[in-house]
Design a protein around this motif. Structure first.
Motif, short mmCIF file in Angstrom:
data_model
loop_
_atom_site.label_atom_id
_atom_site.label_comp_id
_atom_site.label_asym_id
_atom_site.label_seq_id
_atom_site.Cartn_x
_atom_site.Cartn_y
_atom_site.Cartn_z
N SER A 1 0.84 -1.35 0.16
CA SER A 1 -0.09 0.00 0.12
C SER A 1 0.89 1.30 -0.01
CB SER A 1 -0.97 -0.01 1.38
OG SER A 1 -1.84 -1.17 1.29
N TRP A 2 1.41 1.47 -1.11
CA TRP A 2 2.53 2.44 -1.13
C TRP A 2 1.81 3.91 -0.98
CZ3 TRP A 2 7.50 1.83 0.12
CH2 TRP A 2 7.76 0.50 -0.07
N SER A 3 0.65 4.27 -1.66
CA SER A 3 0.30 5.58 -1.42
C SER A 3 -0.52 5.81 -0.16
CB SER A 3 -0.64 5.62 -2.62
OG SER A 3 -2.04 4.71 -2.54
N ALA A 4 -0.53 4.88 0.85
CA ALA A 4 -1.32 5.12 2.05
C ALA A 4 -0.76 5.93 3.08
CB ALA A 4 -1.59 3.61 2.91
N ASP A 5 -1.73 6.72 3.68
CA ASP A 5 -1.33 7.72 4.82
C ASP A 5 -1.93 7.34 6.04
OD1 ASP A 5 0.36 9.37 3.08
OD2 ASP A 5 -1.41 9.87 1.82
N ARG A 6 -1.27 7.66 7.17
CA ARG A 6 -1.79 7.28 8.56
C ARG A 6 -2.80 8.17 8.89
NH1 ARG A 6 3.91 7.36 11.17
NH2 ARG A 6 4.45 8.73 9.50
N ASP A 7 -2.90 9.49 8.22
CA ASP A 7 -4.16 10.30 8.68
C ASP A 7 -5.17 10.27 7.63
OD1 ASP A 7 -3.09 11.38 6.25
OD2 ASP A 7 -2.52 13.18 7.28
#
Length: 210
Positions: free
Chosen positions: A119-125
């Protein structure tokens, strides 16, 4: 003069559009009004139910377990971070942890997730990504440690202490953490009871994404 006016109008339109986008982004990322009721959370936050259901379908981690862990970690605040220490009461210093976002995942663990789950485009926010991260982590805990995906208390201990720490039973030296894990498990049970009462409504509400 004509070119100047045209440029000025373009600048104003661009600025207004940017402000609107920022306002919409802020509204989307705002904390749910009632974090104690999972039905109210899903009614307020379009697609959050769909995201957690997708995580359950993908990783086998129940919705109430996901939501209880995220509730404990960030209270559903998108950009949550540990408090910043202050030197002499007025000089801001570096935070003790790189934990960030809905799942309070640290940099190294998040990088592991990005690499392992692809999931390389994932963001924690981003809530969708946070839900998937929690599902992934609990699935790894099941695979490596044999912890049931439905056992919220033990899943939270592994989430907090890491898999190595859990193997070493580091939590046994932290009575406060054992109390927290029981609190998270209680929250999960409450969420599950609430969800049982409104799940049919959520499934038939037309909020599903395609």
């Amino acid at each position: 003069m004509l070119n100047f006016n045209k440029t000025l109008r373009h600048y104003i339109k661009s600025t207004v559009l940017l402000i609107l986008l920022l306002i919409l982004s802020a509204c989307t990322a705002s904390q749910p009004k009632n974090t104690q009721n999972v039905c109210e959370i899903f009614r307020e936050k379009d697609n959050w139910f769909d995201y957690t259901q997708s995580t359950y379908d993908k990783w086998g981690v129940p919705i109430h377990v996901q939501m209880a862990i995220i509730h404990q970690e960030s209270r559903f605040i998108a950009d949550a971070q540990p408090p910043r220490p202050w030197i002499l009461g007025f000089i801001p210093w570096f935070r003790d942890s790189s934990a960030y976002g809905y799942p309070q995942a640290q940099d190294s663990t998040w990088d592991w997730y990005l690499d392992d789950a692809g999931s390389w485009s994932a963001d924690r926010d981003v809530f969708e990504d946070a839900s998937d991260f929690v599902g992934w982590y609990c699935a790894v805990s099941y695979k490596q440690l044999g912890i049931s995906k439905w056992d919220t208390a033990k899943q939270y201990l592994a989430y907090h202490e890491g898999h190595t720490g859990y193997k070493r039973k580091s939590y046994l030296k932290k009575p406060w953490l054992l109390k927290v894990s029981k609190k998270v498990a209680k929250q999960a049970r409450t969420y599950n009871q609430q969800l049982n009462a409104c799940k049919a409504e959520l499934e038939n509400s037309g909020w599903f994404f395609w």
